[in-house]
Design a protein around this motif. Structure first.
Motif, PDB file in Angstrom:
ATOM      1  N   GLY A 111      -4.498  -0.116 -10.278  1.00 23.78           N
ATOM      2  CA  GLY A 111      -3.898  -1.556  -9.926  1.00 23.78           C
ATOM      3  C   GLY A 111      -2.664  -1.686  -9.969  1.00 23.78           C
ATOM      4  O   GLY A 111      -2.175  -2.867  -9.139  1.00 23.78           O
ATOM      5  N   ILE A 112      -1.814  -1.168 -10.449  1.00 24.28           N
ATOM      6  CA  ILE A 112      -0.570  -1.083 -10.596  1.00 24.28           C
ATOM      7  C   ILE A 112       0.352   0.106  -9.781  1.00 24.28           C
ATOM      8  O   ILE A 112       1.483  -0.078  -9.823  1.00 24.28           O
ATOM      9  N   LEU A 113      -0.475   0.885  -9.249  1.00 27.84           N
ATOM     10  CA  LEU A 113       0.135   2.143  -8.427  1.00 27.84           C
ATOM     11  C   LEU A 113       1.069   1.500  -7.374  1.00 27.84           C
ATOM     12  O   LEU A 113       0.410   0.671  -6.581  1.00 27.84           O
ATOM     13  N   PRO A 114       2.278   1.907  -7.149  1.00 27.83           N
ATOM     14  CA  PRO A 114       3.001   1.836  -5.985  1.00 27.83           C
ATOM     15  C   PRO A 114       2.315   2.710  -4.703  1.00 27.83           C
ATOM     16  O   PRO A 114       1.748   3.538  -4.921  1.00 27.83           O
ATOM     17  N   ASP A 115       2.565   1.847  -3.500  1.00 26.30           N
ATOM     18  CA  ASP A 115       1.775   2.825  -2.388  1.00 26.30           C
ATOM     19  C   ASP A 115       2.594   3.570  -1.736  1.00 26.30           C
ATOM     20  O   ASP A 115       3.823   3.903  -2.186  1.00 26.30           O
ATOM     21  N   TYR A 116       2.263   4.321  -0.698  1.00 33.37           N
ATOM     22  CA  TYR A 116       3.016   5.249   0.322  1.00 33.37           C
ATOM     23  C   TYR A 116       4.298   4.827   0.623  1.00 33.37           C
ATOM     24  O   TYR A 116       5.369   5.721   0.353  1.00 33.37           O
ATOM     25  N   LEU A 117       4.548   3.721   1.296  1.00 37.88           N
ATOM     26  CA  LEU A 117       5.684   3.239   1.751  1.00 37.88           C
ATOM     27  C   LEU A 117       6.666   3.087   0.504  1.00 37.88           C
ATOM     28  O   LEU A 117       7.771   3.079   0.826  1.00 37.88           O
ATOM     29  N   SER A 118       6.281   2.888  -0.596  1.00 37.88           N
ATOM     30  CA  SER A 118       7.205   2.694  -1.677  1.00 37.88           C
ATOM     31  C   SER A 118       7.606   4.104  -2.197  1.00 37.88           C
ATOM     32  O   SER A 118       8.757   4.026  -2.566  1.00 37.88           O
ATOM     33  N   VAL A 119       6.846   4.755  -2.601  1.00 39.12           N
ATOM     34  CA  VAL A 119       7.176   6.171  -3.335  1.00 39.12           C
ATOM     35  C   VAL A 119       6.839   7.344  -2.523  1.00 39.12           C
ATOM     36  O   VAL A 119       6.995   8.598  -3.014  1.00 39.12           O
ATOM     37  N   GLY A 120       6.307   7.145  -1.273  1.00 34.85           N
ATOM     38  CA  GLY A 120       6.325   8.490  -0.808  1.00 34.85           C
ATOM     39  C   GLY A 120       4.919   9.254  -1.161  1.00 34.85           C
ATOM     40  O   GLY A 120       3.903   8.592  -1.700  1.00 34.85           O
ATOM     41  N   ILE A 121       4.884  10.592  -1.166  1.00 38.08           N
ATOM     42  CA  ILE A 121       3.725  11.346  -1.556  1.00 38.08           C
ATOM     43  C   ILE A 121       3.309  11.193  -3.012  1.00 38.08           C
ATOM     44  O   ILE A 121       2.282  11.507  -3.210  1.00 38.08           O
ATOM     45  N   ALA A 122       4.204  10.796  -3.757  1.00 35.88           N
ATOM     46  CA  ALA A 122       3.814  10.534  -5.042  1.00 35.88           C
ATOM     47  C   ALA A 122       2.554   9.691  -5.342  1.00 35.88           C
ATOM     48  O   ALA A 122       1.914   9.759  -6.302  1.00 35.88           O
ATOM     49  N   ALA A 123       2.520   8.566  -4.317  1.00 32.85           N
ATOM     50  CA  ALA A 123       1.565   7.801  -4.363  1.00 32.85           C
ATOM     51  C   ALA A 123       0.092   8.229  -4.520  1.00 32.85           C
ATOM     52  O   ALA A 123      -0.902   8.168  -5.234  1.00 32.85           O
TER      53      ALA A 123
END
Length: 444
Positions: A111-123
């Motif tokens: 629920g607190i994960l950043p999405d792809y636009l925020s951190v890229g492939i790390a998401a």
């Protein structure tokens, strides 16, 4: 398929009153764990494909989201191995305490994960890791819950108490689908920005409830007798593979429809209806919600029938009924009409439940007590490992058949056929523990 099955030196004393209390406690904890686990399936169909795999086209993103969904199922046999060892060596209760903490924390963190636009492939990588933790925990959860419930129950009433644990699945579906139905009422921008996160964040307070319930559960009397008699296996899972591999194969087959068919009629159908047929996402989620409501009394009823006719025979009946209905169910879904879709999903789930409700009763009687937690957990979760990729396989089959639902219906029929065979063989292999029921508590 044979292994040494040695009866206890003296009967274990169990009571109906204690059995009902332990089964209810196992049900509540399992319901909360399935809530956490099922959230991911719904989110994979509606959220993760868009927010965590943004650089892919729509179909590829859906396939990637379902592949991540499947990672949790691939991890479940590993969890079954590890927690089966804990459950068969150190006790059913310690294993259940660890599993509930693991899945609650992992779900809340999603629920607190950043999405792809925020951190890229790390998401998507972080998403896959947390799904892996979920899978490890659930790999040990169901086998332990159903084992401890059955081992506290009188033999002649194991069907109903095992079915009570199974109610955790529709209740978990009800809670997770209900949570998503509520947040889907938000504007689309708000839903994508933060609304989808709320059901996952709710896992943190639910974890406190589940942990409190698990701490109050007593250890299984059957396991206590194993300790007293020094009858525990050193590495239970390896012994299952060496001495009970035939029974393990039967367990996998018998559990396949209950797990795989369920995800075909929920996760895949939600994706198929919303992404291929263009049906409103809320309608698809509500269909699973309504089906879960009806699944609860069907689970109870099927558990009682298992006591009368045998869980293996009920597995066969549910499998054949599901296979016969597969094409008509998808024809109803293909109409794109809300009522037809809700009817199809509900009927499909109810037919599958005839087999699913008795899975716990059947699998626990396939293995002797010293190997039971490991055998049940491995059988169920190997079936789960296969089942987790069925939405992916069904979606891929749509591409090959030019989005024609007959390919998905054939897949459902194949699953049902395998489970029918497993149920028929499993009924002939059942083992009965040597237990006595306390006469003064022979009532519920």
């Amino acid at each position: 398929m044979s292994e040494a099955v040695q009866p206890a030196a003296s009967p274990v004393i169990v009571s109906g009153k204690d059995a009902a209390r332990i089964a209810r406690a196992a049900f509540v904890g399992t319901a909360l764990e399935w809530y956490d686990y099922f959230l991911f399936g719904t989110a994979a169909a509606l959220v993760f494909n868009r927010l965590f795999f943004t650089d892919l086209d729509a179909t590829a993103a859906t396939l990637a989201a379902f592949a991540t969904f499947g990672v949790g199922f691939a991890a479940r046999p590993i969890g079954a191995f590890v927690f089966g060892m804990v459950g068969d060596r150190f006790g059913r209760k310690p294993a259940l305490l660890v599993t509930v903490v693991m899945i609650g924390v992992a779900t809340g963190l999603i629920g607190i994960l950043p999405d792809y636009l925020s951190v890229g492939i790390a998401a998507p990588i972080m998403l896959a890791v947390l799904r892996l933790v979920q899978g490890l925990a659930v790999g040990g959860e169901w086998g332990g819950a159903v084992t401890i419930a059955v081992e506290h129950a009188p033999i002649e009433r194991r069907g109903r108490f095992a079915a009570l644990v199974q109610i955790g699945s529709p209740v978990g579906t009800l809670l997770s689908s209900g949570a998503f139905a509520l947040v889907l009422m938000l504007p689309a921008d708000a839903f994508d920005a933060w609304g989808w996160r709320l059901p996952f964040l709710a896992a943190f307070p639910l974890l406190g409830i589940a942990l409190y319930i698990r701490l109050k559960v007593e250890e299984s009397p059957v396991f206590a007798q194993l300790v007293e008699q020094e009858g525990r296996a050193k590495v239970p899972a390896l012994e299952v593979f060496r001495k009970a591999w035939g029974r393990l194969l039967v367990a996998v087959a018998a559990a396949l429809l209950g797990v795989g068919g369920f995800y075909m009629m929920t996760t895949f159908v939600v994706s198929y209806g919303s992404n291929t047929l263009g049906v409103d996402r809320g309608t698809m989620v509500n269909a699973t919600l309504i089906a879960a409501v009806f699944q609860i009394p069907m689970t109870v009823y099927a558990g009682r029938l298992a006591e009368r006719f045998g869980p293996g025979r009920m597995t066969v009946v549910g499998s054949l009924a599901t296979a016969a209905a597969a094409f008509p169910l998808f024809w109803l879904i293909d109409t794109g009409q809300a009522f037809a879709i809700i009817l199809a999903v509900t009927l499909g789930i109810l037919l599958i439940t005839l087999a699913y409700a008795v899975t716990g009763a059947l699998l626990t009687e396939l293995f002797p007590p010293r190997l039971r937690y490991s055998g049940v957990a491995l059988g169920y979760n190997l079936a789960g490992a296969i089942s987790g990729f069925l939405p992916l396989l069904a979606t891929a089959s749509l591409l090959a058949s030019d989005n024609q639902s007959w390919s998905a219906a054939l897949l459902l029929i194949a699953i049902a056929a395998i489970t029918a065979i497993g149920g028929a063989i499993g009924e002939r292999l059942r083992i009965r523990d040597d237990v006595n029921t306390e006469s003064e508590e022979h009532h519920e």
